[in-house]
Design a protein around this motif. Sequence first.
Motif, PDB file in Angstrom:
ATOM      1  N   GLN A  10     -57.597  -4.263  99.181  1.00  0.00           N
ATOM      2  CA  GLN A  10     -57.221  -2.883  98.909  1.00  0.00           C
ATOM      3  C   GLN A  10     -58.279  -1.969  99.510  1.00  0.00           C
ATOM      4  O   GLN A  10     -59.471  -2.107  99.222  1.00  0.00           O
ATOM      5  CB  GLN A  10     -57.135  -2.689  97.386  1.00  0.00           C
ATOM      6  CG  GLN A  10     -56.531  -1.408  96.955  1.00  0.00           C
ATOM      7  CD  GLN A  10     -56.284  -1.401  95.445  1.00  0.00           C
ATOM      8  OE1 GLN A  10     -56.795  -2.229  94.701  1.00  0.00           O
ATOM      9  NE2 GLN A  10     -55.506  -0.447  94.993  1.00  0.00           N
ATOM     10  N   VAL A  69     -55.897   7.791 102.214  1.00  0.00           N
ATOM     11  CA  VAL A  69     -55.641   6.472 102.797  1.00  0.00           C
ATOM     12  C   VAL A  69     -55.680   5.480 101.637  1.00  0.00           C
ATOM     13  O   VAL A  69     -56.646   5.457 100.872  1.00  0.00           O
ATOM     14  CB  VAL A  69     -56.711   6.102 103.841  1.00  0.00           C
ATOM     15  CG1 VAL A  69     -56.561   4.656 104.282  1.00  0.00           C
ATOM     16  CG2 VAL A  69     -56.652   7.035 105.024  1.00  0.00           C
ATOM     17  N   MET A 127     -56.968  -3.598 109.913  1.00  0.00           N
ATOM     18  CA  MET A 127     -56.313  -2.316 109.696  1.00  0.00           C
ATOM     19  C   MET A 127     -56.858  -1.327 110.710  1.00  0.00           C
ATOM     20  O   MET A 127     -58.054  -1.311 110.988  1.00  0.00           O
ATOM     21  CB  MET A 127     -56.561  -1.805 108.283  1.00  0.00           C
ATOM     22  CG  MET A 127     -55.956  -2.677 107.217  1.00  0.00           C
ATOM     23  SD  MET A 127     -56.246  -2.023 105.561  1.00  0.00           S
ATOM     24  CE  MET A 127     -55.428  -3.259 104.578  1.00  0.00           C
ATOM     25  N   GLU A 187     -54.345   1.492 101.479  1.00  0.00           N
ATOM     26  CA  GLU A 187     -53.650   0.361 102.100  1.00  0.00           C
ATOM     27  C   GLU A 187     -53.899  -0.903 101.285  1.00  0.00           C
ATOM     28  O   GLU A 187     -55.003  -1.107 100.777  1.00  0.00           O
ATOM     29  CB  GLU A 187     -54.159   0.139 103.527  1.00  0.00           C
ATOM     30  CG  GLU A 187     -53.983   1.321 104.458  1.00  0.00           C
ATOM     31  CD  GLU A 187     -52.535   1.561 104.845  1.00  0.00           C
ATOM     32  OE1 GLU A 187     -51.743   0.602 104.821  1.00  0.00           O
ATOM     33  OE2 GLU A 187     -52.201   2.704 105.161  1.00  0.00           O
ATOM     34  N   THR A 188     -52.883  -1.740 101.184  1.00  0.00           N
ATOM     35  CA  THR A 188     -53.054  -3.033 100.527  1.00  0.00           C
ATOM     36  C   THR A 188     -52.420  -4.127 101.374  1.00  0.00           C
ATOM     37  O   THR A 188     -51.483  -3.879 102.133  1.00  0.00           O
ATOM     38  CB  THR A 188     -52.411  -3.067  99.122  1.00  0.00           C
ATOM     39  OG1 THR A 188     -51.017  -2.822  99.257  1.00  0.00           O
ATOM     40  CG2 THR A 188     -53.044  -2.062  98.199  1.00  0.00           C
ATOM     41  N   GLU A 189     -52.958  -5.318 101.234  1.00  0.00           N
ATOM     42  CA  GLU A 189     -52.449  -6.495 101.931  1.00  0.00           C
ATOM     43  C   GLU A 189     -52.726  -7.693 101.022  1.00  0.00           C
ATOM     44  O   GLU A 189     -53.737  -7.730 100.321  1.00  0.00           O
ATOM     45  CB  GLU A 189     -53.177  -6.669 103.266  1.00  0.00           C
ATOM     46  CG  GLU A 189     -52.687  -7.776 104.132  1.00  0.00           C
ATOM     47  CD  GLU A 189     -51.378  -7.445 104.839  1.00  0.00           C
ATOM     48  OE1 GLU A 189     -50.584  -8.381 105.020  1.00  0.00           O
ATOM     49  OE2 GLU A 189     -51.175  -6.279 105.196  1.00  0.00           O
TER      50      GLU A 189
END
Length: 118
Positions: free
Chosen positions: A112, A14, A32, A16-18
């Motif tokens: 992150q 896993v 998330m 994920e970044t935003e």
Amino acid sequence: MQVVPEPGANDAPVHETETVTLEPGQKATITMSPSTSGNLHYLPVVAISKHSLATYKIEVDGTLRFGEAGVPPTDPDDLDTTFLPALQLQRTLKMTVKDVRADGAPRRFIVQVIGWEA
């Protein structure tokens, strides 16, 4: 540093970044959720851009796990394991960032999340 527990051979990564840009006084909540319902996610790394005069809060499945604090668990530039044992997520990870300055230029916050799905 060793991650506790360790991912298994068949676990899926896993990562994920935003990114959010905040004006002074604004806050953002980044949510998330696992794409595979019911599978347990282990998250040893939750990194958020570190800025002065900002606050950080992390909730996992409705339980406060970090903050509200004046520094993030780790910064994407430093990227280090921050939760031992790793956070365990089944439904929702909420990360709230607030720019508490009274004035100034907008600031960018990168979130992150790194771990694995069992």
